[in-house]
Design a protein around this motif. Structure first.
Motif, PDB file in Angstrom:
ATOM      1  N   SER A  21       0.839  -1.192   0.000  1.00 43.80           N
ATOM      2  CA  SER A  21       0.000   0.000   0.000  1.00 43.80           C
ATOM      3  C   SER A  21       0.871   1.237   0.000  1.00 43.80           C
ATOM      4  CB  SER A  21      -0.906   0.024   1.226  1.00 43.80           C
ATOM      5  OG  SER A  21      -1.774  -1.085   1.259  1.00 43.80           O
ATOM      6  N   ALA A  23       0.089   5.187   0.888  1.00 39.74           N
ATOM      7  CA  ALA A  23      -0.865   6.197   1.329  1.00 39.74           C
ATOM      8  C   ALA A  23      -0.289   7.586   1.062  1.00 39.74           C
ATOM      9  CB  ALA A  23      -1.162   6.021   2.805  1.00 39.74           C
ATOM     10  N   THR A  77      -4.947   6.082  -1.689  1.00 38.01           N
ATOM     11  CA  THR A  77      -4.006   4.978  -1.569  1.00 38.01           C
ATOM     12  C   THR A  77      -3.867   4.252  -2.902  1.00 38.01           C
ATOM     13  OG1 THR A  77      -4.525   4.689   0.768  1.00 38.01           O
ATOM     14  CG2 THR A  77      -3.497   2.827  -0.341  1.00 38.01           C
ATOM     15  N   TYR A  79      -2.176   0.670  -4.546  1.00 33.79           N
ATOM     16  CA  TYR A  79      -1.810  -0.672  -4.117  1.00 33.79           C
ATOM     17  C   TYR A  79      -0.974  -1.368  -5.184  1.00 33.79           C
ATOM     18  CZ  TYR A  79      -5.724   0.191  -0.978  1.00 33.79           C
ATOM     19  OH  TYR A  79      -6.570   0.737  -0.053  1.00 33.79           O
TER      20      TYR A  79
END
Length: 115
Positions: A21, A23, A77, A79
């Motif tokens: 991830s 952020a 976010t 991924y």
């Protein structure tokens, strides 16, 4: 100041999966593109995947079919789903975001794939 924070790295056996991830401290739609790179010891940093503001995605040939880049705009976010991991995928993985003028980087997260 823009911040990108990666998470989700770790140790996994060959054939396993991890989801990284990234952020962001502001809307990821404010970037022209978001990228994932990796750097193995002794190697140069290598681009592996991008997702563009319109949603298009591009991948390094060696990860096509195994890695998937995606995003959640509401969560700011990005991924990287990594499946069928191989020992040669071992590296520090970095998230980056590009605007027309700037290229921002996260601190990286370690991925180690054991054989």
């Amino acid at each position: 100041q823009v911040q990108l924070v990666e998470s989700g790295g770790g140790l996994v056996q060959a054939g396993g999966s991890l989801r990284l991830s990234c952020a962001a401290s502001r809307s990821i739609l404010s970037f022209n593109q978001m990228n994932w790179y990796r750097q193995a010891p002794g190697n140069q940093r290598e681009w592996i995947a991008s997702i563009f503001s319109g949603g298009a995605t591009h991948y390094l040939d060696s990860v096509k079919g195994r890695f998937t880049i995606s995003r959640d705009n509401a969560k700011q976010t990005v991924y990287l789903q990594m499946n069928n991991l191989k020992p040669e995928d071992t590296a520090v993985y970095y998230c980056s975001g590009e605007t027309g003028f700037m290229h921002y980087w996260g601190q990286g997260t370690q991925v180690t794939v054991s054989s």
